[in-house]
Structures are given as C-alpha cells and as structure tokens.
Design an enzyme around this catalytic site. Sequence first.
Site, PDB file in Angstrom:
ATOM      1  CE1 TYR A  42     -34.856 -34.134 -68.689  1.00 37.84           C
ATOM      2  CE2 TYR A  42     -33.567 -36.079 -69.154  1.00 37.84           C
ATOM      3  CZ  TYR A  42     -34.642 -35.277 -69.411  1.00 37.84           C
ATOM      4  OH  TYR A  42     -35.508 -35.632 -70.412  1.00 37.84           O
ATOM      5  CG  HIS A  84     -28.613 -42.772 -64.611  1.00 34.17           C
ATOM      6  ND1 HIS A  84     -27.764 -41.829 -64.086  1.00 34.17           N
ATOM      7  CD2 HIS A  84     -28.446 -42.713 -65.960  1.00 34.17           C
ATOM      8  CE1 HIS A  84     -27.106 -41.232 -65.064  1.00 34.17           C
ATOM      9  NE2 HIS A  84     -27.500 -41.735 -66.204  1.00 34.17           N
TER      10      HIS A  84
HETATM   11  C1  HEM Z   1     -28.606 -47.181 -70.839  1.00 34.46           C
HETATM   12  C2  HEM Z   1     -28.924 -46.064 -70.243  1.00 34.46           C
HETATM   13  C3  HEM Z   1     -27.931 -45.087 -69.691  1.00 34.46           C
HETATM   14  C4  HEM Z   1     -26.587 -45.181 -69.545  1.00 34.46           C
HETATM   15  C5  HEM Z   1     -25.681 -46.358 -69.888  1.00 34.46           C
HETATM   16  C6  HEM Z   1     -26.126 -43.921 -68.998  1.00 34.46           C
HETATM   17  C7  HEM Z   1     -24.817 -43.624 -68.700  1.00 34.46           C
HETATM   18  C8  HEM Z   1     -24.340 -42.415 -68.269  1.00 34.46           C
HETATM   19  C9  HEM Z   1     -22.962 -42.086 -68.025  1.00 34.46           C
HETATM   20  C10 HEM Z   1     -21.775 -43.057 -68.196  1.00 34.46           C
HETATM   21  C11 HEM Z   1     -22.895 -40.793 -67.611  1.00 34.46           C
HETATM   22  C12 HEM Z   1     -21.664 -39.976 -67.263  1.00 34.46           C
HETATM   23  C13 HEM Z   1     -21.337 -40.145 -65.814  1.00 34.46           C
HETATM   24  C14 HEM Z   1     -20.117 -39.313 -65.405  1.00 34.46           C
HETATM   25  O1  HEM Z   1     -20.271 -38.100 -65.219  1.00 34.46           O
HETATM   26  O2  HEM Z   1     -19.040 -39.878 -65.267  1.00 34.46           O
HETATM   27  C15 HEM Z   1     -24.271 -40.296 -67.600  1.00 34.46           C
HETATM   28  C16 HEM Z   1     -24.620 -38.994 -67.267  1.00 34.46           C
HETATM   29  C17 HEM Z   1     -25.914 -38.525 -67.264  1.00 34.46           C
HETATM   30  N1  HEM Z   1     -27.069 -39.237 -67.531  1.00 34.46           N
HETATM   31 FE1  HEM Z   1     -27.141 -41.161 -68.126  1.00 34.46          FE
HETATM   32  N2  HEM Z   1     -27.205 -43.087 -68.820  1.00 34.46           N
HETATM   33  C18 HEM Z   1     -28.325 -43.754 -69.240  1.00 34.46           C
HETATM   34  C19 HEM Z   1     -29.627 -43.276 -69.212  1.00 34.46           C
HETATM   35  C20 HEM Z   1     -30.003 -42.030 -68.778  1.00 34.46           C
HETATM   36  C21 HEM Z   1     -31.372 -41.569 -68.666  1.00 34.46           C
HETATM   37  C22 HEM Z   1     -32.614 -42.385 -69.013  1.00 34.46           C
HETATM   38  C23 HEM Z   1     -31.322 -40.284 -68.197  1.00 34.46           C
HETATM   39  C24 HEM Z   1     -32.433 -39.303 -67.901  1.00 34.46           C
HETATM   40  C25 HEM Z   1     -33.694 -39.468 -68.187  1.00 34.46           C
HETATM   41  C26 HEM Z   1     -29.918 -39.935 -68.036  1.00 34.46           C
HETATM   42  C27 HEM Z   1     -29.458 -38.712 -67.591  1.00 34.46           C
HETATM   43  C28 HEM Z   1     -28.133 -38.393 -67.424  1.00 34.46           C
HETATM   44  C29 HEM Z   1     -27.654 -37.045 -67.068  1.00 34.46           C
HETATM   45  C30 HEM Z   1     -28.503 -35.794 -66.851  1.00 34.46           C
HETATM   46  C31 HEM Z   1     -26.264 -37.127 -66.970  1.00 34.46           C
HETATM   47  C32 HEM Z   1     -25.292 -36.007 -66.670  1.00 34.46           C
HETATM   48  C33 HEM Z   1     -24.868 -35.364 -67.959  1.00 34.46           C
HETATM   49  C34 HEM Z   1     -23.806 -34.314 -67.756  1.00 34.46           C
HETATM   50  O3  HEM Z   1     -22.791 -34.557 -67.078  1.00 34.46           O
HETATM   51  O4  HEM Z   1     -23.944 -33.206 -68.304  1.00 34.46           O
HETATM   52  N3  HEM Z   1     -29.159 -41.019 -68.381  1.00 34.46           N
HETATM   53  N4  HEM Z   1     -25.131 -41.288 -67.985  1.00 34.46           N
END
Ligand code: HEM
Length: 290
Positions: free
Chosen positions: A61, A64
Amino acid sequence: MISHPTTVTALRANWWGLAGERVHKLFGRISGSEVVSGIAGGGTDHYGVPYSLTEEFVAVYRMHPLIRDEWHLRSVSDDSTLRHCTLRDLAGPSALKVLESTSTADLLYSFGTLHPGLVTLHNFPRFLQEFERPDGHLQDLAATDILRTRELGVLRYNEFRRLLRLKPAETFAELTDNPAWAEEIERLYDGDIEKVDLTVGMYAETLPAGFAFSDTAFRIFVLMASRRLNSDRFFTEYYTPEVYSTAGMAWIDDNTMVTVLLRHHPELRTALAGLTNAFVPWHTAGRAVA
Ligand code: HEM
C-alpha cells in the site's frame, strides 16, 4: 486504479455477491454463500487468525508516487485558475492557509479533476523525497519505503511472489518490459535478481490491462479487501436492520461517494454529472459532458 471490467465485477461481487445489487435490492440475501450473495450480511469468519492488516498489505500500500508535486487549484464554477501550489504548500501546517483562502467546493473540484501520479519507477514525487516532517526533520520517503519494508521482515520481490504462488522473475528482462530499467536494476543489485526489493519489483513490473498498480500488489489487496469484511461483525452478522434500522440499511444501500459529495456540495453537480463512481476523474467545468 483497477478499471479492467473483470476486476470491477470481482470487487463489486465482494460486497453484493455475484447475484448483484439488483437481486439484493429485490430479494435480499438469496444464499448463505458469500460468492453468491456477497460478504456483507453473511457470517463472521476470522479464518483461524486474529484480524490485522498484515505487513505485506502495508508494504504494497506504500503508493507514494500517486501524490503529485504540482497542484493546479481551479474554481468549480468556470475552471478558472485560483492558484498553482506545490505539495509543500498543501501538506502539513501550511494546509491550513490554503483551507482559509480556498473554498471546500473548489478544493474538491480541483482534486476530483486532477490525475494522480503513476505508481511506477522514476516517478517518486520530489517533495516526498525531501519531505519535511512536522518535527522539522527532512525525510526521503522513497528510501524509507524500502527501508521499512525490509526492517518489518517483508520478503524481497521474488520470494514474495513465490509465496503467493506467482511466478518469480528469472531474469531482469523478465521482471520488466523496459530494457533500460532492467539494466539499471541489474546494476543496482549486482546481478542478483533475488535481492530486488519488493517495492522496486512492483514499480518495475509490467501492469495488467486497465491496472494502475502491479498484479503482485493486487493479490494482496483482493485478499485484504475480503478479510476486512469477513472479520468485522458490523459488516457481517450485525449487518442487519436490528442493528442499523431499516432506514439505516436503505441509507447505506442507496448512497455512494457521489451522493455524499452532492449532499454537502450541490455546486459539484456538473462536475459529477452522470458519474456513478466518484473515484474516476470528474468533468471539467466549461467542457462538454460526455
Ligand atoms: C501528502 C501525501 C503523503 C505524505 C506526506 C505521506 C507521508 C508518510 C510518512 C511520513 C510515512 C511514515 C514513514 C516512516 O515509516 O517513517 C508514511 C507511511 C506510509 N504511507 Fe504515506 N504519505 C502520503 C501519501 C500516501 C498515500 C497516497 C499512500 C497510499 C495510497 C500512502 C501509504 C503509506 C503507507 C502504507 C505507509 C506505511 C504505514 C505504516 O507504517 O504502517 N501514503 N507516509
């Protein structure tokens, strides 16, 4: 995202069953089988394990690349330009300023008519490669996605596919149709196809017709989409008029994201005209509706 006719039918069947929405509305559940009558309203089943979103699901999932770098905000009334934003203008604390100066209807219209980024190699948003976290630290999310998937113990691409009973890639040319990528990946992983990370393999993979993400990811989605319903008593044994009331059940059956949006923002009527699914690109104001 997964607009191949077969998958559209398959995902609707998840909820309504193969008998379909029309049969459900006329006769209710006609069978105890989830294949025939859908998962909603059937028996709760944990399949022997406590329910949780798996790390495999979290890994696939991480999409990004869907996030755009540039956001052209426009007016719902005539599509005229309100503002050109970058992701940094829209994300985190600065989002509040945009919310103060732009109406919700204009924001919804702009987001509904913009396309997402393609989940593929060489398309990671620049602003997420140098993402400024709310704590002020800079983070490269492209690297983080790979690092986290490794540290959470999710397998590399080929082994992941083997355990899904999918054919692993024997060569780099088999991994992707793009010869330049095959060469780059081979160089990066020192010629060892077994080392290729899951994220890299999925972004490189040739997509099935109509798909916006890999077949590898899709296998996990199909499973999780069913399991989150199977395991949730509010979608299964408690999905009854006694719990939700008859009016409540009708409310769920008769509404979609389109009706929800229109109830709150009738200004979006032209943009959503004729659409039954709010998750496809909407009509642009001033252009003829197909
Ligand atoms: C502005 C948009 C977004 C930002 C700023 C963002 C930012 C982040 C950040 C900072 C993390 C944590 C990274 C870490 O483990 O240190 C993360 C995890 C994640 N993001 Fe995003 N994200 C965005 C959009 C999305 C989208 C559109 C999806 C999927 C369709 C997504 C899916 C995920 C998933 C699956 C994780 C891992 C969650 C977990 O650790 O359980 N993100 N994201």
